[in-house]
Scaffold this active site. Structure first.
Site, PDB file in Angstrom:
ATOM      1  N   TYR A 103       1.082  -5.480  -0.986  1.00  0.00           N
ATOM      2  CA  TYR A 103       0.198  -6.630  -0.787  1.00  0.00           C
ATOM      3  C   TYR A 103      -0.027  -7.415  -2.079  1.00  0.00           C
ATOM      4  O   TYR A 103       0.296  -6.963  -3.168  1.00  0.00           O
ATOM      5  CB  TYR A 103      -1.093  -6.275  -0.084  1.00  0.00           C
ATOM      6  CG  TYR A 103      -2.024  -5.234  -0.662  1.00  0.00           C
ATOM      7  CD1 TYR A 103      -2.005  -4.829  -1.984  1.00  0.00           C
ATOM      8  CD2 TYR A 103      -2.979  -4.653   0.179  1.00  0.00           C
ATOM      9  CE1 TYR A 103      -2.892  -3.891  -2.472  1.00  0.00           C
ATOM     10  CE2 TYR A 103      -3.871  -3.704  -0.298  1.00  0.00           C
ATOM     11  CZ  TYR A 103      -3.821  -3.326  -1.622  1.00  0.00           C
ATOM     12  OH  TYR A 103      -4.704  -2.399  -2.086  1.00  0.00           O
ATOM     13  N   GLU A 104      -0.584  -8.624  -1.911  1.00  0.00           N
ATOM     14  CA  GLU A 104      -0.737  -9.610  -2.989  1.00  0.00           C
ATOM     15  C   GLU A 104       0.607  -9.989  -3.598  1.00  0.00           C
ATOM     16  O   GLU A 104       0.715 -10.286  -4.789  1.00  0.00           O
ATOM     17  CB  GLU A 104      -1.691  -9.111  -4.077  1.00  0.00           C
ATOM     18  CG  GLU A 104      -3.083  -8.790  -3.594  1.00  0.00           C
ATOM     19  CD  GLU A 104      -3.712  -9.921  -2.805  1.00  0.00           C
ATOM     20  OE1 GLU A 104      -3.360 -11.092  -3.048  1.00  0.00           O
ATOM     21  OE2 GLU A 104      -4.561  -9.651  -1.947  1.00  0.00           O
ATOM     22  N   GLY A 105       1.634 -10.011  -2.776  1.00  0.00           N
ATOM     23  CA  GLY A 105       2.980 -10.320  -3.233  1.00  0.00           C
ATOM     24  C   GLY A 105       3.713  -9.038  -3.557  1.00  0.00           C
ATOM     25  O   GLY A 105       3.336  -8.303  -4.466  1.00  0.00           O
TER      26      GLY A 105
END
Length: 595
Positions: free
Chosen positions: A440-442
């Site tokens: 997550y978050e890239g």
């Protein structure tokens, strides 16, 4: 269950001896209250809260998970009460603007608190973590009215926040976003669409939840340039700023996940929910990146927290578990067998965990220090220099620290042997919890592409020079010190490979973007290992200077960890350099239909 003790001695070493953070109030007048005594009290109390309140809830929270019933989410037993204690202690307000009730303390100090929270209970940390990112975005891009309405509640923790980006058909490629916004006569909007994977989208902690939502206006251009950002509260505040009318933004379900089970991961349905534009139309991505960049550093801290918890648990077990005799003869002849900590391969795993974790802490806190300078230093040039370094290192901190957190947790399971595979010991939970941090978050692959595709070319290498120049100067200044030779020489060799790889990617990537893409992940790790080598040289230099006043062996252990890192971890840069220089042909030549 794995033991956890807040590593305050390690944290103090990085803050006070490596970074000399006690000088921050002299450099930055905004931090006048961040005195040594204040910071020490914060660290002590945060450590106690994490050890005594959060860590005991971690395993039962994983076992119970969140409950969903017709749009309502109930968190595991004890979590709601722990959150009430958390906000009573003022922990949500540490790094926030005093104009909205915050304490105005350095984000660096908050980094240390975040690390301890993530070690003790990563699921719990998700709730205030998302709120802090939400606060940052509204603080940077919201109107004065929006700031006055939402920020005090986010700061004191009585309201929480989310960010709603991902949709069923789009994650990384947010240009595919379909959620739409329709204008109301009063200047507000109605949102229609579904968002998925929304952390803390619904829960029972607070009276209101403030969603930041990406959506498209009717006249929006296609792609990422047509996205706007909206603030959409669960309950629309009334004239007194209190929760009023229930907004039609509803949790449709929660995900059944591999890990972080006490964190509610929600499907959120917006069925004409009233919302207000944040910032300018079609400029939502720039506003959201304010939140995402903060979140990426925070996720890096999650990786660090997991790694520290895994190491502590593994060391405790390795000291107690008796199996076989040492290869060179019994070390504890009075016992039926020696503890496994005497065995070389167990020590290899423990020292790998320890040396990389301590290097990661130094790197992350160093970037946290410059994050504070980038926002508060009175000299605009100093702010820009620090901002450049933070921008360059953010994808590295996010990706490398989370990769290490997962690897350290896996090594922890291996140290435990068969018991590591059993749930009641708690080590396998760290593996499951850590795995999402790489996604997550890239994803970490996206972080690598961001590094080589955006950060390196910016300003014709301006960002890269903020790291390369200080390291080159350090190597030149320190190479003449005989006591530093065994540390600086390996750093110099790794740094030379990093420089050569950087030049190759810049040249080859211009001719064929696939070359940069194929090299990105290996280059990012090469960069990170070199950065940790730089941190270790600085740390061992301090440790050597204090060796004559080392009553508890702390500095001697630092020297040993540095030696292990330089001898057995940093040489990985050789293979990474060979791999990335091999080019993209072996990756891209095979036709898609042949897979």
């Amino acid at each position: 269950m794995p033991a956890y003790k807040a590593p305050l001695r390690e944290i103090r070493f990085v803050l006070n001896e490596l970074l000399e953070a006690e000088k921050l109030p002299e450099l930055v007048p905004d931090f006048a209250d961040a005195t040594g005594d204040t910071v020490e009290a914060i660290l002590e109390e945060a450590g106690k809260f994490c050890e005594e309140v959060l860590q005991p809830l971690n395993h039962p929270g994983d076992e119970e998970g969140c409950h969903f019933d017709n749009g309502t989410v109930t968190t595991p037993k004890g979590f709601r009460e722990a959150y009430a204690t958390f906000i009573e202690g003022g922990w949500t307000s540490l790094p926030c603007d005093p104009a909205y009730g915050g304490q105005g303390l350095p984000k660096l100090i908050n980094f240390a608190v975040e690390e301890m929270i993530c070690s003790a209970n990563l699921s719990f940390g998700m709730y205030p973590g998302l709120s802090n990112g939400n606060y940052n975005a509204i603080h940077a891009h919201g109107s004065d009215e929006q700031k006055a309405l939402y920020l005090p509640k986010l700061v004191d923790g009585s309201w929480t926040g989310t960010m709603c980006l991902t949709e069923p058909h789009c994650g990384t490629d947010l240009g595919l976003c379909k959620t739409r916004a329709e204008a109301n006569p009063d200047g507000s909007y109605r949102l229609y669409g579904t968002k998925i994977f929304i952390s803390a989208g619904e829960h029972d902690f607070t009276e209101n939840i403030i969603h930041l939502v990406l959506a498209r206006l009717p006249d929006a251009p296609a792609g990422i340039r047509g996205i706007s950002l909206f603030v959409c509260p669960k309950f629309i505040p009334d004239a007194d700023g209190k929760p009023g009318t229930r907004n039609p933004v509803v949790c449709g379900s929660i995900e059944k996940k591999m890990g972080i089970k006490a964190s509610s991961t929600c499907v959120m349905n917006f069925d004409g929910a009233q919302a207000w534009l944040v910032g300018k139309p079609h400029k939502g991505m720039s506003a959201m990146f304010t939140m995402m960049n903060t979140a990426r550093l925070a996720v890096g801290m999650q990786g660090l927290g997991i790694a520290e918890a895994a190491y502590q648990g593994a060391v405790t077990y390795a000291r107690d578990r008796l199996q076989m005799r040492a290869l060179t003869g019994a070390k504890f002849p009075e016992k039926p067998a020696d503890p496994i900590i005497v065995h070389p391969d167990v020590r290899r795993m423990l020292l790998t965990m320890r040396s990389i974790t301590e290097g990661c802490r130094a790197l992350a806190y160093w970037i946290g220090y410059h994050l504070d300078l980038s926002q508060h230093h009175p000299d605009i040039e100093k702010r820009q220099e620090s901002d450049d370094l933070v921008a360059l290192m953010t994808p590295i901190v996010k990706a490398f620290l989370t990769d290490h957190g997962f690897h350290a947790a896996n090594l922890g399971v291996q140290v435990y042997g068969g018991h590591g595979y059993i749930r009641e010991w708690g080590m396998e939970q760290l593996v499951r919890d850590a795995r999402i941090t790489q996604i997550y978050e890239g994803t970490n692959g996206i972080q690598a592409l961001d590094l080589v595709g955006r950060k390196l070319p910016t300003g014709t290498g301006r960002l890269a020079r903020r790291f390369f120049h200080p390291v080159a100067d350090y190597i030149e200044q320190t190479s003449e010190k005989p006591e530093m030779a065994e540390y600086v020489l390996p750093l110099a060799k790794a740094f030379a490979k990093l420089q050569q790889a950087t030049a190759w990617i810049a040249q080859a990537g211009l001719a064929n973007p696939n070359e940069a893409g194929a090299a990105a992940t290996d280059y990012q790790r090469l960069f990170a290992l070199t950065a940790l080598g730089f941190m270790w040289c600085r740390m061992v230099e301090i440790a050597l200077a204090r060796k004559d006043d080392d009553r508890d062996g702390f500095y001697a252990a630092k020297v040993q960890s540095a030696r292990f890192y330089m001898a057995r971890i940093l040489p990985e840069t050789n293979s990474l350099f060979t791999i990335l220089m091999a080019g993209s042909d072996s990756l891209m030549a095979m036709p898609a239909e042949s897979f």
